[in-house]
Motif scaffolding. Structure first.
Motif, PDB file in Angstrom:
ATOM      1  N   PHE A 298       0.835  -1.201   0.000  1.00 25.89           N
ATOM      2  CA  PHE A 298       0.000   0.000   0.000  1.00 25.89           C
ATOM      3  C   PHE A 298       0.874   1.257   0.000  1.00 25.89           C
TER       4      PHE A 298
ATOM      5  N   TYR B 114      -5.890   0.873  -4.588  1.00 24.08           N
ATOM      6  CA  TYR B 114      -5.284  -0.364  -4.097  1.00 24.08           C
ATOM      7  C   TYR B 114      -6.074  -0.917  -2.905  1.00 24.08           C
TER       8      TYR B 114
ATOM      9  N   ARG C 123       2.907   1.700  -3.397  1.00 19.03           N
ATOM     10  CA  ARG C 123       2.119   2.259  -4.507  1.00 19.03           C
ATOM     11  C   ARG C 123       1.777   3.721  -4.273  1.00 19.03           C
TER      12      ARG C 123
ATOM     13  N   GLU D 100      -9.180  -2.499  -4.147  1.00 20.49           N
ATOM     14  CA  GLU D 100      -8.839  -3.769  -4.795  1.00 20.49           C
ATOM     15  C   GLU D 100      -8.626  -4.875  -3.750  1.00 20.49           C
ATOM     16  N   ARG D 101      -7.929  -4.541  -2.685  1.00 18.96           N
ATOM     17  CA  ARG D 101      -7.678  -5.527  -1.633  1.00 18.96           C
ATOM     18  C   ARG D 101      -8.975  -5.921  -0.916  1.00 18.96           C
TER      19      ARG D 101
ATOM     20  N   ARG E 191      -9.581  -7.214  -9.480  1.00 22.59           N
ATOM     21  CA  ARG E 191      -8.978  -6.066 -10.138  1.00 22.59           C
ATOM     22  C   ARG E 191      -9.797  -5.749 -11.391  1.00 22.59           C
TER      23      ARG E 191
END
Length: 146
Positions: free
Chosen positions: A25, A89, A28, A92-93, A98
């Motif tokens: 995390f 992100y 990014r 997405e997690r 995705r």
């Protein structure tokens, strides 16, 4: 009838700098901050250079002003990019997949957070969330085309 053909390819340079913060995390988020912050600072540098050339004058005061403006714009746009990349992100997690919906949700959350941080009204926060979602989703769809 003569026939001509042009063929070739264009590829952009790949400049990658990896900073390992020990957490994907954070990696990014920092990467987004640095990349977009650099682009914003370069834009300001180019714009200020153009103005100096057009006016035909250059001074130490103008240089200091330009450097401050570069840092301010780089930090501003880098922060926005970092927040967006981190939110995308995170979504997405959480979702475990995705797709374009992550960009939409990440853009909406980023738009709302940045708007709320600037002490905007509730209506402005909602409008900025919608705008962030629309821009992020459009960018994601354009990435699929290329």
């Amino acid at each position: 009838m003569p026939n001509s053909r042009f063929s070739g390819s264009f590829s952009s340079p790949d400049v990658s700098v990896t900073i390992d913060m020990g957490n994907p995390f954070l990696n990014r988020t920092v990467d987004g901050f640095l990349k977009i912050g650099t682009v914003a600072a370069a834009r300001v540098a180019t714009e200020e250079t153009y103005h100096c050339i057009r006016k035909g004058s250059f001074s130490k005061n103008k240089l200091e002003h330009s450097l401050k403006k570069m840092c301010k714009e780089g930090a501003y746009w880098g922060t926005i990019a970092g927040v967006y990349v981190g939110m995308e992100y995170g979504v997405e997690r959480i979702r475990g997949t995705r797709d374009w919906k992550n960009a939409m949700l990440g853009g909406a959350v980023s738009g709302a957070l940045i708007s709320a941080a600037s002490n905007s009204s509730r209506d402005k926060v909602v409008v900025d969330a919608i705008t962030g979602a629309a821009i992020a989703t459009a960018a994601e769809f354009l990435n699929y085309l290329t």
